[in-house]
Design an enzyme around this catalytic site. Structure first.
Site, PDB file in Angstrom:
ATOM      1  N   PRO A 144       0.957  -1.491  -0.017  1.00 29.91           N
ATOM      2  CA  PRO A 144       0.186   0.171   0.248  1.00 29.91           C
ATOM      3  C   PRO A 144       1.127   1.418   0.258  1.00 29.91           C
ATOM      4  O   PRO A 144       1.850   1.122   0.208  1.00 29.91           O
ATOM      5  CB  PRO A 144      -0.730   0.110   0.949  1.00 29.91           C
ATOM      6  CG  PRO A 144      -0.212  -0.959   2.312  1.00 29.91           C
ATOM      7  CD  PRO A 144       0.739  -2.191   0.855  1.00 29.91           C
ATOM      8  N   GLU A 145       0.108   2.135  -0.559  1.00 31.32           N
ATOM      9  CA  GLU A 145       0.758   3.819  -0.482  1.00 31.32           C
ATOM     10  C   GLU A 145      -0.033   4.634   0.159  1.00 31.32           C
ATOM     11  O   GLU A 145      -0.653   4.087   1.664  1.00 31.32           O
ATOM     12  CB  GLU A 145       0.698   4.241  -1.689  1.00 31.32           C
ATOM     13  CG  GLU A 145       1.678   2.907  -2.631  1.00 31.32           C
ATOM     14  CD  GLU A 145       1.280   3.338  -4.357  1.00 31.32           C
ATOM     15  OE1 GLU A 145       1.465   4.851  -4.556  1.00 31.32           O
ATOM     16  OE2 GLU A 145       1.515   2.978  -5.166  1.00 31.32           O
TER      17      GLU A 145
END
Ligand code: ZN
Length: 278
Positions: free
Chosen positions: A2-3
């Site tokens: 995830p960012e």
């Protein structure tokens, strides 16, 4: 993945359930998940601690357990789940790596298929996140500051945006999306961008990240929020993961190629590369 938006959504989810909870037991099911301590030492140090208010820096979750802090990097496939009570699916899942049980019976689980997620138990979170670049959504990251940031470098713009020491939180999805919004080819050299393009990129990054947070993040493979729900931003991505499909702006076919070892998506019409055919 995830960012920044996904990690921010996890943080907001944990904000509702974690602060004030007291840790009763910690079970480290895969010792590699905790980067700083043995499973026994980790369990001993967090037992009896009460969670403070979750914070985030770049793609790192910062979860205070005074007088220490858990810094968590979910990497590729890490998922956290704050369960109101024991959840047998998570409790016995083969990919569950860490279980923190609270005195009221609620749990915080870490599940991670590829074993890349890392938990650091530290006294000062800066020992883990101190070298990160600025937060892209911070108020003090003005267009002028961003401009100065870019002007210190002379590199291809896509790898530059992915460099967490330059700016923290962007990964492959949101770098591609921001460059598309700004109309900048990912192979452009950072020092070739005009003043107007630099402002467009600045605004694009902030808008793309903010909208992704509103949408609960993008669930491409494994990402789920702290409440284990999927995000919806993947449905509105313009270029990422859309090779061969029409550009939402001009209808040209989206191209994918590899830039600095990362799959990179762009529109050949909206993001021209001066002097070179894409
Ligand atoms: Zn286009």
């Amino acid at each position: 993945m995830p960012e920044l938006p996904e990690v921010e959504c996890v943080r907001r989810g944990l904000l509702r359930s974690l602060p004030g909870q007291e840790i009763a037991t910690a079970r480290v099911l895969w010792p590699g998940s905790v980067a700083t301590h043995t499973p026994e030492a980790f369990a001993e140090l967090v037992r009896g601690a009460r969670w403070g208010v979750p914070d985030r820096r770049g793609k790192y979750l910062i979860l205070p357990v005074p007088p220490r802090c858990l810094v968590v990097h979910l990497r590729m496939t890490g998922r956290r789940f704050a369960a109101p009570h024991r959840d047998d699916e998570w409790e016995y899942h083969p990919h569950t790596r860490l279980i923190l049980e609270h005195t009221d019976g609620s749990r915080l689980y870490l599940r991670d298929i590829r074993k890349f997620a890392r938990v650091y138990l530290v006294e000062d979170p800066l020992s883990v996140v101190g070298a990160l670049g600025p937060e892209p959504l911070a108020e003090d990251l003005t267009a002028e500051v961003f401009d100065a940031l870019l002007s210190r470098h002379r590199r291809q713009i896509k790898p530059l945006l992915l460099d967490q020491h330059v700016i923290a939180g962007l990964g492959n999805i949101y770098a591609d999306e921001s460059l598309w919004v700004a109309g900048i080819h990912p192979l452009r050299s950072s020092d070739s961008l005009s003043a107007l393009e630099r402002v467009r990129l600045y605004k694009a990054i902030r808008n793309v990240l903010s909208q992704a947070i509103v949408d609960g993040g993008s669930t491409i493979r494994d990402y789920h929020g702290a409440d284990d729900r999927r995000g919806s931003h993947q449905q509105v991505l313009a270029v990422y993961g859309r090779r061969g499909r029409p550009c939402p702006r001009c209808g040209s076919e989206i191209i994918r190629s590899v830039v600095a070892q990362r799959g990179t998506h762009w529109c050949p019409t909206c993001q021209p590369l001066p002097g070179l055919q894409p």
